[in-house]
Motif scaffolding. Structure first.
Motif, PDB file in Angstrom:
ATOM      1  N   THR A  37      -3.261 -12.053  -1.443  1.00  0.00           N
ATOM      2  CA  THR A  37      -1.978 -12.675  -1.150  1.00  0.00           C
ATOM      3  C   THR A  37      -1.131 -12.760  -2.420  1.00  0.00           C
ATOM      4  OG1 THR A  37      -2.957 -13.992   0.631  1.00  0.00           O
ATOM      5  CG2 THR A  37      -0.848 -14.747  -0.267  1.00  0.00           C
ATOM      6  N   LEU A  97      -4.226   2.978   3.229  1.00  0.00           N
ATOM      7  CA  LEU A  97      -4.109   1.550   3.481  1.00  0.00           C
ATOM      8  C   LEU A  97      -3.509   0.858   2.272  1.00  0.00           C
ATOM      9  CD1 LEU A  97      -4.860  -1.050   5.146  1.00  0.00           C
ATOM     10  CD2 LEU A  97      -7.058  -0.998   3.929  1.00  0.00           C
ATOM     11  N   HIS A 109      -3.410  -2.557   0.570  1.00  0.00           N
ATOM     12  CA  HIS A 109      -4.158  -3.809   0.654  1.00  0.00           C
ATOM     13  C   HIS A 109      -4.122  -4.521  -0.703  1.00  0.00           C
ATOM     14  CE1 HIS A 109      -7.753  -2.518  -1.674  1.00  0.00           C
ATOM     15  NE2 HIS A 109      -7.354  -1.320  -1.294  1.00  0.00           N
ATOM     16  N   LYS A 130       2.296  -6.579  -1.234  1.00  0.00           N
ATOM     17  CA  LYS A 130       2.191  -5.661  -0.093  1.00  0.00           C
ATOM     18  C   LYS A 130       3.446  -5.715   0.764  1.00  0.00           C
ATOM     19  CE  LYS A 130      -1.414  -7.685   1.558  1.00  0.00           C
ATOM     20  NZ  LYS A 130      -1.496  -8.783   0.555  1.00  0.00           N
TER      21      LYS A 130
END
Length: 241
Positions: A37, A32, A34, A41
């Motif tokens: 913000t 994943l 992650h 990513k």
């Protein structure tokens, strides 16, 4: 398609050099990406798409520049992706267009976009250059993946808000895309052959029936009312038997 390594320089939200080792991440299976913000990513996904097709997904395609605004003025943006497609180990390097300082005097000059596709001939061997042109690189990737840039962005990248477009797409558009993804063209070819064979057989049967009817008409005309009739007089096949 399997990703191995990704290297970014002054690209997107990364002003320096960043590397992602997908082989190490994938040792345990799924992984994943992650982070909060602004952590970058989306930039990683954009870099993968840009390396393959020379463009980024969604509305970010219209961005003024793919170069990081916080990178040093003389540091050009680039993306290098190592991956395997259909058993072929490739290394794709792309540099988007950017404005660099002039070597002499003041001001800026545009550095054109560049692309380079290399292939590893054998494990531990040498990298062989396959293309140094952006358009050729795009065609090369399209042929291997079986997907255009738009299809790859719509299906593989799953950008926010864009996947719904695939669900709302027309049946023919989805059919073409799924055929490319799952290599079912052979089944489509068989289906088309069967349809053509059915049509051809039906036409042959019609022609044979007309020929039998023609022969029967001549026999009736020659024999008159004395022509013996088979039990199924109205069936041309019975006359032929």
């Amino acid at each position: 398609m399997r990703l191995h390594k990704l290297r970014l320089v002054a690209f997107g939200s990364f002003p320096g050099t960043e590397e992602v080792d997908f082989d190490a991440l994938g040792e345990a299976g799924l992984f994943l990406i992650h982070g909060p913000t602004g952590a970058g990513k989306t930039t990683v996904l954009d870099a993968v798409c840009y390396a393959l097709y020379g463009r980024v997904p969604g509305q970010r395609e219209s961005a003024r520049s793919l170069r990081c605004d916080h990178a040093p003025p003389d540091r050009g943006p680039s993306v290098t992706l190592e991956l395997t497609i259909r058993g072929r180990r490739l290394r794709i390097t792309r540099s988007p267009a950017w404005m660099r300082p002039k070597l002499r005097g003041s001001g800026l000059v545009e550095e054109k976009a560049k692309a380079r596709v290399e292939e590893l001939t054998e494990p531990g061997g040498q990298w062989v250059v396959r293309s140094t042109r952006s358009d050729e690189a795009g065609d090369f990737v399209n042929t291997l993946t079986g997907m255009t840039a738009a299809q790859f962005c719509q299906v593989a990248m799953l950008p926010q808000g864009e996947f719904a477009k695939f669900l709302r797409a027309g049946g023919e558009e989805r059919r073409e895309l799924l055929e490319r993804l799952f290599s079912v063209r052979v089944f489509s070819d068989v289906e088309r052959w069967l349809a053509d064979h059915r049509t051809r057989t039906w036409r042959e049967a019609q022609e044979l029936g007309q020929r039998v009817e023609s022969v029967l008409d001549r026999m009736r005309g020659a024999a008159g009312d004395d022509l013996p009739l088979p039990e199924e007089a109205g069936d041309p096949a019975a006359w032929a038997g």
